[in-house]
Design a protein around this motif. Structure first.
Motif, PDB file in Angstrom:
ATOM      1  N   SER A  15      -3.874   5.670   0.091  1.00  0.00           N
ATOM      2  CA  SER A  15      -5.302   5.872  -0.180  1.00  0.00           C
ATOM      3  C   SER A  15      -5.503   6.747  -1.415  1.00  0.00           C
ATOM      4  O   SER A  15      -6.417   6.519  -2.211  1.00  0.00           O
ATOM      5  CB  SER A  15      -5.997   6.495   1.035  1.00  0.00           C
ATOM      6  OG  SER A  15      -5.629   7.847   1.217  1.00  0.00           O
ATOM      7  N   VAL A  16      -4.640   7.764  -1.585  1.00  0.00           N
ATOM      8  CA  VAL A  16      -4.721   8.605  -2.776  1.00  0.00           C
ATOM      9  C   VAL A  16      -4.433   7.774  -4.023  1.00  0.00           C
ATOM     10  O   VAL A  16      -5.140   7.855  -5.037  1.00  0.00           O
ATOM     11  CB  VAL A  16      -3.728   9.781  -2.672  1.00  0.00           C
ATOM     12  CG1 VAL A  16      -3.677  10.557  -4.002  1.00  0.00           C
ATOM     13  CG2 VAL A  16      -4.124  10.719  -1.542  1.00  0.00           C
ATOM     14  N   GLU A  17      -3.393   6.944  -3.952  1.00  0.00           N
ATOM     15  CA  GLU A  17      -2.990   6.111  -5.086  1.00  0.00           C
ATOM     16  C   GLU A  17      -4.104   5.146  -5.490  1.00  0.00           C
ATOM     17  O   GLU A  17      -4.330   4.898  -6.677  1.00  0.00           O
ATOM     18  CB  GLU A  17      -1.728   5.340  -4.705  1.00  0.00           C
ATOM     19  CG  GLU A  17      -1.082   4.567  -5.826  1.00  0.00           C
ATOM     20  CD  GLU A  17       0.238   3.971  -5.385  1.00  0.00           C
ATOM     21  OE1 GLU A  17       1.205   4.048  -6.147  1.00  0.00           O
ATOM     22  OE2 GLU A  17       0.298   3.420  -4.261  1.00  0.00           O
ATOM     23  N   GLN A  18      -4.809   4.611  -4.502  1.00  0.00           N
ATOM     24  CA  GLN A  18      -5.857   3.629  -4.764  1.00  0.00           C
ATOM     25  C   GLN A  18      -7.227   4.265  -4.986  1.00  0.00           C
ATOM     26  O   GLN A  18      -8.199   3.566  -5.274  1.00  0.00           O
ATOM     27  CB  GLN A  18      -5.936   2.635  -3.602  1.00  0.00           C
ATOM     28  CG  GLN A  18      -4.674   1.806  -3.427  1.00  0.00           C
ATOM     29  CD  GLN A  18      -4.756   0.863  -2.235  1.00  0.00           C
ATOM     30  OE1 GLN A  18      -5.683   0.949  -1.417  1.00  0.00           O
ATOM     31  NE2 GLN A  18      -3.798  -0.038  -2.131  1.00  0.00           N
ATOM     32  N   GLY A  19      -7.318   5.592  -4.839  1.00  0.00           N
ATOM     33  CA  GLY A  19      -8.599   6.262  -5.003  1.00  0.00           C
ATOM     34  C   GLY A  19      -9.580   5.936  -3.902  1.00  0.00           C
ATOM     35  O   GLY A  19     -10.800   5.978  -4.104  1.00  0.00           O
ATOM     36  N   ARG A  20      -9.056   5.631  -2.721  1.00  0.00           N
ATOM     37  CA  ARG A  20      -9.902   5.267  -1.582  1.00  0.00           C
ATOM     38  C   ARG A  20     -10.043   6.430  -0.602  1.00  0.00           C
ATOM     39  O   ARG A  20      -9.182   7.306  -0.534  1.00  0.00           O
ATOM     40  CB  ARG A  20      -9.301   4.086  -0.809  1.00  0.00           C
ATOM     41  CG  ARG A  20      -9.345   2.748  -1.516  1.00  0.00           C
ATOM     42  CD  ARG A  20      -8.654   1.691  -0.677  1.00  0.00           C
ATOM     43  NE  ARG A  20      -8.788   0.364  -1.244  1.00  0.00           N
ATOM     44  CZ  ARG A  20      -9.785  -0.471  -0.946  1.00  0.00           C
ATOM     45  NH1 ARG A  20     -10.717  -0.099  -0.093  1.00  0.00           N
ATOM     46  NH2 ARG A  20      -9.850  -1.667  -1.504  1.00  0.00           N
ATOM     47  N   CYS A  21     -11.119   6.408   0.159  1.00  0.00           N
ATOM     48  CA  CYS A  21     -11.220   7.300   1.303  1.00  0.00           C
ATOM     49  C   CYS A  21     -10.310   6.758   2.399  1.00  0.00           C
ATOM     50  O   CYS A  21     -10.115   5.552   2.514  1.00  0.00           O
ATOM     51  CB  CYS A  21     -12.655   7.363   1.830  1.00  0.00           C
ATOM     52  SG  CYS A  21     -13.804   8.162   0.689  1.00  0.00           S
ATOM     53  N   PHE A  22      -9.763   7.651   3.161  1.00  0.00           N
ATOM     54  CA  PHE A  22      -8.875   7.241   4.247  1.00  0.00           C
ATOM     55  C   PHE A  22      -9.393   7.820   5.557  1.00  0.00           C
ATOM     56  O   PHE A  22      -9.623   9.026   5.666  1.00  0.00           O
ATOM     57  CB  PHE A  22      -7.448   7.722   3.984  1.00  0.00           C
ATOM     58  CG  PHE A  22      -6.503   7.428   5.112  1.00  0.00           C
ATOM     59  CD1 PHE A  22      -6.053   6.131   5.329  1.00  0.00           C
ATOM     60  CD2 PHE A  22      -6.052   8.425   5.953  1.00  0.00           C
ATOM     61  CE1 PHE A  22      -5.187   5.840   6.371  1.00  0.00           C
ATOM     62  CE2 PHE A  22      -5.183   8.155   6.996  1.00  0.00           C
ATOM     63  CZ  PHE A  22      -4.739   6.855   7.202  1.00  0.00           C
ATOM     64  N   GLU A  23      -9.579   6.944   6.530  1.00  0.00           N
ATOM     65  CA  GLU A  23     -10.000   7.388   7.850  1.00  0.00           C
ATOM     66  C   GLU A  23      -8.826   7.222   8.804  1.00  0.00           C
ATOM     67  O   GLU A  23      -8.321   6.125   9.011  1.00  0.00           O
ATOM     68  CB  GLU A  23     -11.194   6.570   8.344  1.00  0.00           C
ATOM     69  CG  GLU A  23     -12.465   6.820   7.535  1.00  0.00           C
ATOM     70  CD  GLU A  23     -13.650   6.082   8.134  1.00  0.00           C
ATOM     71  OE1 GLU A  23     -14.224   6.583   9.117  1.00  0.00           O
ATOM     72  OE2 GLU A  23     -13.991   5.007   7.612  1.00  0.00           O
TER      73      GLU A  23
END
Length: 285
Positions: A15-23
């Motif tokens: 998620s960090v690599e893709q710039g996404r929020c992670f739930e």
């Protein structure tokens, strides 16, 4: 616990690599670890809920060696902005990357951190300031997965050649089976052995401390679970910061210890006794 946290950690890196929020996470992680990232009540919540959601299967982060972040793979996390954490090296190897982000991920809540540090300082006589070897002895339900336990003789023989400036040998033993303490002390009476087992009533000589099985967790009341995790946290830090670690690769605890050790520590200080594997686990962790 360590198995689930491992996949949670690897999914967080994606998620960090893709710039996404992670739930992700559970009540367990919230109870014992400090929260990272954003909550549902922050101003980022509407943005998070409006974006396309992807579900990650555990195989996505484990079967794919690049997503597993193994040491031979290299990554650029120098410009990541998720929860304000990045890595300065634009060509960092997977092992160093995991160890760097682990410092943010593995943050015990203050009450558990303080109790852990107090135990290492007082109960174990300022252990972290000494040169010592750590044994990780995992038994319990692992035989159900077809693993054979190394004998205590194998542990002490592996430790025999290790000498710290002529000092008497000090060994910290982290184990789910406290019955091994008597055997270890009989095998090497001149060595000093430290263990959480010594702090338990009767030295842990009861059915609750003769091998952990995951199924035991559903039988534990809240007090038993608290005792279980407090013991576990002390063991984790004692093993991670030992001069030499001796254990087995068939437990996820060893994976975490390897990731929590300071970056740059020589691999020769991390010894595995289950050497019948056809591959080096450290190369694919």
């Amino acid at each position: 616990m360590t198995n689930g946290l491992k996949f949670l950690f690897l999914a967080t890196l994606i998620s960090v690599e893709q710039g996404r929020c992670f739930e992700g996470g559970t009540g367990l992680t919230h109870q014992y670890f400090q929260d990272i990232g954003f909550t549902h009540h922050t101003r980022y919540a509407p943005v998070r809920s409006s974006r396309v959601k992807n579900e990650l299967d555990w195989k996505t982060v484990w079967d794919n060696l690049r997503n597993r972040r193994i040491e031979s793979e290299h990554y650029d996390f120098s410009n990541t902005t998720t929860f304000g954490y990045s890595h300065p090296d634009p060509n960092v190897n997977g092992l160093s990357l995991k160890r760097h982000f682990m410092r943010r991920f593995w943050q015990l809540r203050p009450q558990y951190r303080e109790k852990t540090c107090q135990s290492l300082l007082v109960d174990h006589h300022d252990l972290l300031q000494k040169d010592y070897i750590a044994f990780s002895v995992r038994r319990g339900d692992k035989y159900l997965e077809g693993f054979s336990y190394p004998s205590m003789e194998e542990y002490v023989v592996a430790a025999d050649p290790i000498v710290f400036d002529g000092k008497d040998k000090l060994v910290y033993v982290a184990t789910d089976d406290c019955s091994v303490m008597q055997e270890l002390r009989a095998l090497r009476p001149s060595w000093t052995f430290e263990s959480q087992c010594d702090l338990l009533d009767g030295g842990g000589d009861d059915e609750n401390h003769k091998g952990f099985a995951l199924s035991d967790m559903i039988k534990m009341n809240m007090s038993d679970k608290e005792d279980h995790y407090r013991k576990f946290f002390v063991e984790i830090y004692a093993m991670a910061l030992s001069k030499v670690f001796i254990g087995v690769s068939y437990t996820n605890v060893s994976w975490w210890i390897y990731m929590l050790r300071p970056d740059g520590v020589d691999k020769s200080t991390f010894l595995m006794l289950d050497t019948k594997r056809t591959f080096d686990p450290l190369a694919v962790w």
